[in-house]
Design a protein around this motif. Structure first.
Motif, PDB file in Angstrom:
ATOM      1  N   PRO A  15       0.834  -1.201   0.000  1.00 50.26           N
ATOM      2  CA  PRO A  15       0.000   0.000   0.000  1.00 50.26           C
ATOM      3  C   PRO A  15       0.874   1.259   0.000  1.00 50.26           C
ATOM      4  CG  PRO A  15      -0.019  -1.049   2.161  1.00 50.26           C
ATOM      5  CD  PRO A  15       0.739  -1.954   1.231  1.00 50.26           C
ATOM      6  N   ALA A  16       0.323   2.335  -0.508  1.00 57.67           N
ATOM      7  CA  ALA A  16       1.063   3.599  -0.537  1.00 57.67           C
ATOM      8  C   ALA A  16       1.363   4.044   0.887  1.00 57.67           C
ATOM      9  CB  ALA A  16       0.245   4.666  -1.260  1.00 57.67           C
ATOM     10  N   PRO A  17       2.554   4.607   1.113  1.00 52.92           N
ATOM     11  CA  PRO A  17       2.876   5.076   2.465  1.00 52.92           C
ATOM     12  C   PRO A  17       1.962   6.226   2.856  1.00 52.92           C
ATOM     13  CG  PRO A  17       4.579   5.713   0.904  1.00 52.92           C
ATOM     14  CD  PRO A  17       3.611   4.856   0.169  1.00 52.92           C
ATOM     15  N   SER A  18       1.635   6.299   4.126  1.00 48.16           N
ATOM     16  CA  SER A  18       0.750   7.355   4.603  1.00 48.16           C
ATOM     17  C   SER A  18       1.566   8.523   5.156  1.00 48.16           C
ATOM     18  CB  SER A  18      -0.186   6.821   5.689  1.00 48.16           C
ATOM     19  OG  SER A  18       0.562   6.454   6.834  1.00 48.16           O
ATOM     20  N   LEU A  19       0.953   9.691   5.154  1.00 42.65           N
ATOM     21  CA  LEU A  19       1.607  10.875   5.704  1.00 42.65           C
ATOM     22  C   LEU A  19       1.504  10.914   7.222  1.00 42.65           C
ATOM     23  CD1 LEU A  19       0.446  13.580   3.142  1.00 42.65           C
ATOM     24  CD2 LEU A  19       2.615  12.352   3.218  1.00 42.65           C
ATOM     25  N   VAL A  20       0.479  10.284   7.762  1.00 43.50           N
ATOM     26  CA  VAL A  20       0.247  10.294   9.209  1.00 43.50           C
ATOM     27  C   VAL A  20       0.236   8.860   9.699  1.00 43.50           C
ATOM     28  CG1 VAL A  20      -1.377  10.912  11.043  1.00 43.50           C
ATOM     29  CG2 VAL A  20      -1.123  12.404   9.052  1.00 43.50           C
ATOM     30  N   HIS A  21       0.981   8.615  10.736  1.00 43.70           N
ATOM     31  CA  HIS A  21       1.027   7.294  11.347  1.00 43.70           C
ATOM     32  C   HIS A  21       0.483   7.423  12.761  1.00 43.70           C
ATOM     33  CE1 HIS A  21       3.798   6.182   8.109  1.00 43.70           C
ATOM     34  NE2 HIS A  21       4.379   7.340   8.345  1.00 43.70           N
ATOM     35  N   GLU A  22      -0.600   6.742  13.047  1.00 37.20           N
ATOM     36  CA  GLU A  22      -1.149   6.765  14.397  1.00 37.20           C
ATOM     37  C   GLU A  22      -0.251   5.919  15.288  1.00 37.20           C
ATOM     38  OE1 GLU A  22      -3.610   8.697  15.412  1.00 37.20           O
ATOM     39  OE2 GLU A  22      -3.825   9.447  13.360  1.00 37.20           O
ATOM     40  N   VAL A  23       0.301   6.529  16.309  1.00 37.86           N
ATOM     41  CA  VAL A  23       1.200   5.829  17.216  1.00 37.86           C
ATOM     42  C   VAL A  23       0.854   6.184  18.652  1.00 37.86           C
ATOM     43  CG1 VAL A  23       3.126   5.740  15.571  1.00 37.86           C
ATOM     44  CG2 VAL A  23       2.943   7.655  17.153  1.00 37.86           C
TER      45      VAL A  23
END
Length: 126
Positions: A15-23
């Motif tokens: 999948p395309a990388p996301s700009l926001v990663h929920e961590v």
């Protein structure tokens, strides 16, 4: 063979990388993030990084833009390289520096935009 096709292997696309990663920050993540911010906390390094937000540059280009001695630029670039914030590649006799990733580009731009709002009094926004 995958899908029963002779010689054909089906590969799922990443999948395309996301700009926001929920961590959820843990101690290691917070320490790593603080290390990045420490590298940005020095004005000459921040200026060099800002120069790189527009694309890769040589040491000569960065030295001219920073208006500080080449030795100072080289020392800061070495720290940034060791910290993993910049990448290097050789182009003949020249070393070309670039930012490691888009998150860093956005962080630097947002940091300077935030400072501009503080200095100019322009209203803050989302």
């Amino acid at each position: 063979m995958a899908n029963g096709a002779a010689g054909a292997i089906t590969k799922q696309q990443d999948p395309a990388p996301s700009l926001v990663h929920e961590v959820t920050p843990d101690a290691e993540l917070l320490d790593t993030a603080a290390g990045t911010l420490r590298m940005l906390a020095e004005p000459t390094r921040l200026h060099l990084l800002w120069q790189l937000t527009s694309g890769p540059k040589s040491v000569t280009e960065l030295t001219d833009a920073a208006d500080v001695p080449r030795t100072v630029v080289s020392q800061h670039l070495a720290k940034l390289r060791l910290s993993g914030l910049v990448d290097t590649r050789k182009d003949g006799r020249h070393v070309i520096y670039s930012l490691h990733d888009g998150h860093l580009v956005r962080l630097i731009r947002e940091t300077l935009n935030h400072a501009d709002h503080q200095l100019t009094g322009e209203p803050f926004h989302d």
